[in-house]
Design an enzyme around this catalytic site. Structure first.
Site, short mmCIF file in Angstrom:
data_model
loop_
_atom_site.label_atom_id
_atom_site.label_comp_id
_atom_site.label_asym_id
_atom_site.label_seq_id
_atom_site.Cartn_x
_atom_site.Cartn_y
_atom_site.Cartn_z
N GLY A 14 -10.27 16.28 43.07
CA GLY A 14 -8.99 16.79 42.60
C GLY A 14 -8.26 17.61 43.64
N HIS A 51 -0.92 8.24 44.59
CA HIS A 51 -0.43 9.44 45.27
C HIS A 51 1.10 9.46 45.27
CE1 HIS A 51 -3.93 11.49 47.29
NE2 HIS A 51 -4.51 10.41 46.78
N ALA A 53 3.17 8.03 43.19
CA ALA A 53 3.71 8.21 41.83
C ALA A 53 3.68 9.68 41.39
CB ALA A 53 2.92 7.35 40.84
N ARG A 54 2.74 10.45 41.91
CA ARG A 54 2.63 11.87 41.53
C ARG A 54 3.64 12.75 42.24
NH1 ARG A 54 -3.31 11.68 42.51
NH2 ARG A 54 -2.80 12.81 44.40
N ARG A 55 4.12 12.32 43.39
CA ARG A 55 4.99 13.18 44.19
C ARG A 55 6.43 13.14 43.71
NH1 ARG A 55 2.12 10.67 48.60
NH2 ARG A 55 3.94 9.47 49.15
N ASP A 81 -2.26 15.25 53.99
CA ASP A 81 -3.30 14.62 53.18
C ASP A 81 -3.81 13.40 53.93
OD1 ASP A 81 -5.03 14.01 51.15
OD2 ASP A 81 -3.50 13.83 49.59
#
Length: 183
Positions: A14, A51, A53-55, A81
């Site tokens: 996480g 990754h 889609a989360r940003r 990252d």
């Protein structure tokens, strides 16, 4: 004074989500992906898509292992990252692997170049005027790897994490989605 945070953790702990949360209130962040494209690898493409889609859509993207110029420039916060992929790709770039069989007899040119790149990254990290959050894998908590290449990577990852950690204003450790400060 710099504002640098290193987020450590094991695989799938996480840590990327924790790093993204640290900068979630920032409208303008440069997300620095160090993994490369690995075209043709469906598993990798799925991970990258998750990754992305989360940003937030307002965040920029740089796909590079050339971190020093980004740290030296002014600009929005950086989310790197990750340092684990930076190290792997940097080891490839300086061709450490071809020198592996001769490294027992002493330092090689490839290892000297890798040491220089780690030192340059650490110096830029220490001196940056930007807010920076970087993700890195903690790979040293398991058994000692049987083969020399994996041992070398594990040892170098530990050294990189240690030098960046000691140069950071904050270090966090993530396990099972929980993030703990390291003091």
């Amino acid at each position: 004074m710099s504002d640098t945070t290193l987020v450590l953790g094991g695989a799938r702990s996480g840590k990327s989500i924790a790093a993204e949360r640290l900068l979630s209130h920032e409208p303008d962040v440069l997300y620095v992906a160090t993994g490369g494209s690995d075209s043709g690898n469906a598993e990798w493409a799925t991970r990258v898509a998750k990754h992305q889609a989360r940003r937030p859509s307002s965040w920029g993207l740089a796909e590079t292992i050339d971190l020093v110029p980004l740290l030296e420039d002014s600009g929005p916060p950086l989310l790197i990252d990750c340092l684990t992929l930076w190290l792997s790709r940097t080891m490839d770039a300086v061709d450490v692997w071809s020198d592996l069989s001769t490294s027992a007899s002493g330092p090689t040119a490839a290892m000297a170049e890798l040491d220089n790149r780690i030192a340059a990254l650490t110096a830029a990290w220490s001196a940056t005027s930007r807010r920076v959050v970087a993700v890195s894998n903690d790979v040293g908590s398991g058994i000692v790897p049987a083969d020399p290449g994996t041992r070398l990577f594990r040892d170098l990852m530990g050294r990189l994490n240690t030098t960046i950690s000691l140069a950071s204003t904050q270090v966090l450790w993530t396990i099972a989605g929980r993030t703990l400060p390291l003091t």
